[in-house]
Design an enzyme around this catalytic site. Structure first.
Site, PDB file in Angstrom:
ATOM      1  CG  HIS A  60      24.775   9.453  54.826  1.00 32.04           C
ATOM      2  ND1 HIS A  60      24.706   9.928  56.112  1.00 32.04           N
ATOM      3  CD2 HIS A  60      25.596   8.380  54.875  1.00 32.04           C
ATOM      4  CE1 HIS A  60      25.450   9.173  56.899  1.00 32.04           C
ATOM      5  NE2 HIS A  60      25.994   8.231  56.182  1.00 32.04           N
ATOM      6  CG  ASP A 114      34.283   6.474  55.961  1.00 26.41           C
ATOM      7  OD1 ASP A 114      34.746   6.490  57.113  1.00 26.41           O
ATOM      8  OD2 ASP A 114      33.136   6.874  55.688  1.00 26.41           O
TER       9      ASP A 114
END
Ligand code: PAF
Length: 256
Positions: free
Chosen positions: A37, A148
């Site tokens: 992140h 993802d």
């Protein structure tokens, strides 16, 4: 750093930045922030005047038997990481859905196959909440991790099809030194399971050198101890796989 708890306040803040001629980058997350992140945040920091991180565990992307309830929510640590990274605002709403919410965004091509087979409502929830977050933070750019891969494919298609005025910026997968792709769910793994999980990144890397990468990888993963294969598929130039290690589902992919 501002902590914003509702959509209207976030829109007001973002409009004030735009009026001052500033650009805004959004990093949508569900919290439990890790180096993956923070790489998105660093990239956003370099490319925009203002950076917003959203932290929201979105209930609509979890199936009834999935880990919504136990998904990690280390709020204090997350806020400290954002503050240290120079984030301008954290959007952390209690909820984003009115009680009688009845509108969904459904992308119907990229949302088929791969993760959607075992998580049939997942991408409808993702597309819906991402559009809500884009309408809330009003960013010029939004940042998503390539781990993802299918999520990136769905969001890029949604933004194109619905003329959403934002640039989607996919960011390369961040891995631990042993090769495991960083994920908030890695913390569910016992030390033994973590060792077992390493065959996923290692065999993905080997598979792309084989004549039939999908069949080869499926064979190797299905023989690996402690692992159950969810899927192995190639899509949009990437070889993608999902496996279960105990009760933890891990995904990973590499460029073909
Ligand atoms: O990738 C995630 O963390 C989530 O799917 C996202 C994009 C924040 C939507 O809830």
């Amino acid at each position: 750093m501002k902590i914003v708890s509702n959509a209207q306040a976030m829109q007001k803040l973002s409009r004030s930045w735009h009026r001052a001629g500033e650009t805004v980058g959004l990093v949508p997350t569900m919290g439990a922030l890790h180096r993956g992140h923070m790489t998105l945040v660093e990239t956003a920091r370099k490319q925009n005047d203002r950076v917003v991180v959203s932290i929201y565990v979105n209930p609509t992307q979890f199936g009834p038997k999935e880990d919504f309830g136990k998904y990690p929510r280390p709020r204090r640590e997350d806020l400290a990481l954002c503050r240290a990274a120079g984030v301008d605002a954290v959007l952390a709403p209690e909820t984003l859905y009115p009680p009688d919410f009845s509108t969904w965004v459904e992308e119907t091509v990229q949302s088929k196959g791969r993760c959607a087979v075992s998580r049939p409502i997942h991408f409808r929830g993702v597309a819906t909440v991402v559009l809500k977050l884009l309408n809330t933070a009003l960013p010029d750019r939004a940042y998503f991790g390539r781990k993802d891969a299918q999520q990136v494919d769905v969001i890029e298609r949604m933004v194109r099809d619905l003329d959403v005025p934002v640039k989607i910026v996919p960011v390369e997968i961040v891995r631990d030194s042993d090769g495991l792709a960083l994920s908030s769910r890695n913390r569910y793994l016992s030390p033994e399971q973590r060792q077992q999980a390493l065959i996923l990144p290692h065999s993905l890397r080997e598979a792309v050198k084989q004549k039939q990468p999908v069949a080869w990888l499926r064979r190797v993963l299905s023989r690996a101890p402690g692992m159950k294969v969810d899927y192995v598929e190639s899509a949009n130039g990437r070889l993608c796989a999902a496996v279960w290690v105990g009760k933890t589902r891990l995904i990973d992919n590499v460029k073909i």
